[in-house]
Write an enzyme that holds these catalytic residues in place. Structure first.
Site, PDB file in Angstrom:
ATOM      1  N   LEU A 217     -15.346  87.305 138.548  1.00 45.29           N
ATOM      2  CA  LEU A 217     -14.095  87.704 137.897  1.00 45.29           C
ATOM      3  C   LEU A 217     -13.740  86.707 136.799  1.00 45.29           C
ATOM      4  CD1 LEU A 217     -11.645  89.551 137.717  1.00 45.29           C
ATOM      5  CD2 LEU A 217     -10.518  88.119 139.426  1.00 45.29           C
ATOM      6  N   TYR A 218     -13.998  85.418 137.052  1.00 44.79           N
ATOM      7  CA  TYR A 218     -13.751  84.412 136.021  1.00 44.79           C
ATOM      8  C   TYR A 218     -14.499  84.770 134.743  1.00 44.79           C
ATOM      9  CZ  TYR A 218     -14.333  80.027 133.444  1.00 44.79           C
ATOM     10  OH  TYR A 218     -14.376  79.071 132.470  1.00 44.79           O
ATOM     11  N   ALA A 219     -15.781  85.101 134.876  1.00 48.46           N
ATOM     12  CA  ALA A 219     -16.589  85.479 133.716  1.00 48.46           C
ATOM     13  C   ALA A 219     -16.027  86.723 133.038  1.00 48.46           C
ATOM     14  CB  ALA A 219     -18.031  85.714 134.143  1.00 48.46           C
TER      15      ALA A 219
ATOM     16  N   THR B  88     -12.929  87.723 132.943  1.00 50.68           N
ATOM     17  CA  THR B  88     -11.702  87.424 132.189  1.00 50.68           C
ATOM     18  C   THR B  88     -12.025  86.686 130.891  1.00 50.68           C
ATOM     19  OG1 THR B  88     -11.318  85.340 133.410  1.00 50.68           O
ATOM     20  CG2 THR B  88     -10.260  87.334 134.258  1.00 50.68           C
TER      21      THR B  88
END
Length: 442
Positions: free
Chosen positions: A253-255, A257
């Site tokens: 999810l970090y990637a 965003t």
């Protein structure tokens, strides 16, 4: 007020529900006789009434009305706005460059790892700098406060606030005419997204949009440089990673965003004429680093003789990272600022095609995690207790490797610090910082 409900219900027979309908003459002799016949009831009822009166006298104003007033002052590092009474004067003074050709830069995430190093470097070379940070508790806020002390001593004023606060951002951009924005504020970390996904949307998407809105609406639009991530390459198997490679397969999810941020940035560049440069960082490490990074907590656990977990691929394949020393990354950040062209918009209206760029900032030399541990063992003079495990499906990728040809050509970016040299500087800082903390605790 919900805390009062049990007390009020207990006193219903004595205290009327509507004070407007209460008439003393209706408080009959019969009611008084009942109280006289039950002295204990009368005593506790009397105390309850006193308690209610005290509660109303000393309770703070209703939370909703307080929220509407949006006071600019809060108590401490809680992630909420915390401004000095003369914050505008401090911000203007801090943003003033030493020369007419110097920049006036807003650095978001200024108390973060890279943010602190970038802010200090800008200030040292004569640029004006104002920091912004919400001091969230994703990791030790004490470390962030210590970084802020460095900035204070260097003359960098840091505003304690959240980038999602549109009212503050609008006021800040009215107070200071920034020539550049270095946007480093973000919710970092890959694995934490499985525990708190909303924090990534809040900071990396909503927060970025809030900042771009403030930049877009500024009378003099600043040029923007912001931190994307090597994580956007996701499941891409072609190495080394190039800016031309696909980035539509995020592994976390970090990637996702960060990839969303790149698309959002392109939109604001296209519609509003904002000059925007995105920098894809590759595993930045060094003094004042983040405690959630492997090299940091490996150091901590090795010194405490605790077992460390080393991950490998499902087929015993090696996990490797393109470790990039923080000073090299800072040079890339400053080069991006120096080569950024002016935004073409004014007050939200585009007046021409604006610059849009994306660069990798890595060391272009992937190192297996086993080698990282071996270097730490050598520097710490302690043998690590290692446990090798298969990498879980938590968003991490097996390797990263930066192709920095474009950054070298257009920014003059050239990393010079190898991993052992960089880790030696980190270990020296770590032992000094945490060693002095132990001494002060004694």
């Amino acid at each position: 007020m919900t805390q009062l409900k049990p007390i009020l219900s207990h006193l219903d027979p004595i205290i009327p529900s509507s004070t407007g309908k209460f008439k003393p003459d209706k408080f009959s002799a019969y009611s008084f006789h009942r109280l006289r016949c039950h002295p204990r009831l009368a005593f506790w009822s009397f105390l309850s009434v006193i308690f209610i009166l005290l509660f109303f006298c000393f309770s703070p104003p209703d939370g909703s009305s307080a929220a509407k007033r949006r006071s600019l002052h809060t108590s401490s590092y809680t992630g909420r706005m915390h401004l000095d009474s003369n914050w505008e004067v401090k911000a203007r003074n801090s943003a003033r460059p030493r020369s007419k050709t110097g920049f006036s830069v807003l650095v978001t995430g200024a108390a973060g790892f890279v943010g602190t190093h970038v802010s200090l470097s800008l200030k040292r070379r004569g640029d004006g700098v104002v920091g912004l940070d919400n001091f969230n508790n994703y990791y030790d806020t004490g470390l962030k406060k210590s970084r802020k002390s460095l900035l204070d001593r260097a003359g960098v004023y840091v505003i304690v606030a959240d980038i999602n606060d549109a009212v503050l951002l609008r006021k800040l951009f009215q107070t200071v005419h920034f020539t550049h924005v270095m946007h480093l504020a973000a919710q970092a970390g890959v694995r934490y997204a499985m525990q708190n996904p909303n924090s990534y949307i809040h900071s990396n998407v909503n927060g970025f949009v809030s900042l771009l809105e403030a930049c877009k609406n500024a009378t003099l639009q600043p040029s923007i440089v912001w931190a994307s991530s090597s994580s956007v390459y996701g499941l891409n198997s072609k190495v080394p990673f190039s800016e031309k490679d696909r980035t539509d397969q995020p592994a976390s999810l970090y990637a996702a965003t960060k990839k969303a941020g790149e698309e959002i940035a392109h939109t604001y560049n296209h519609i509003y004429g904002l000059s925007i440069t995105g920098l894809r960082f590759f595993t930045v490490y060094g003094p004042w680093g983040r405690p959630d990074m492997a090299y940091f907590f490996f150091t901590k656990d090795i010194l405490k003789r605790k077992e460390i977990k080393i991950f490998e691929g499902a087929d015993h394949s090696t996990v490797a990272r393109d470790f990039t020393y923080v000073d090299d990354v800072v040079k890339g950040c400053l080069a991006a600022l120096d080569t950024a062209k002016k935004s073409t918009g004014n007050g939200g209206k585009k007046k021409g095609v604006a610059q849009f760029r994306i660069y990798n900032l890595g060391n272009t030399n992937p190192v297996p995690v086993e080698d990282l541990v071996a270097i730490l063992e050598k520097l710490l003079k302690v043998k690590a207790k290692k446990k090798v495990l298969t990498m879980p499906r938590n968003g991490d990728v097996l390797f990263t490797h930066a192709n920095i040809t474009l950054a070298r050509k257009e920014l003059g970016y050239k990393p010079t610090t190898d991993l052992e040299t960089g880790l030696k500087k980190f270990v020296k800082w770590y032992l000094h910082y945490y060693g002095s903390k132990k001494k002060s605790a004694w």
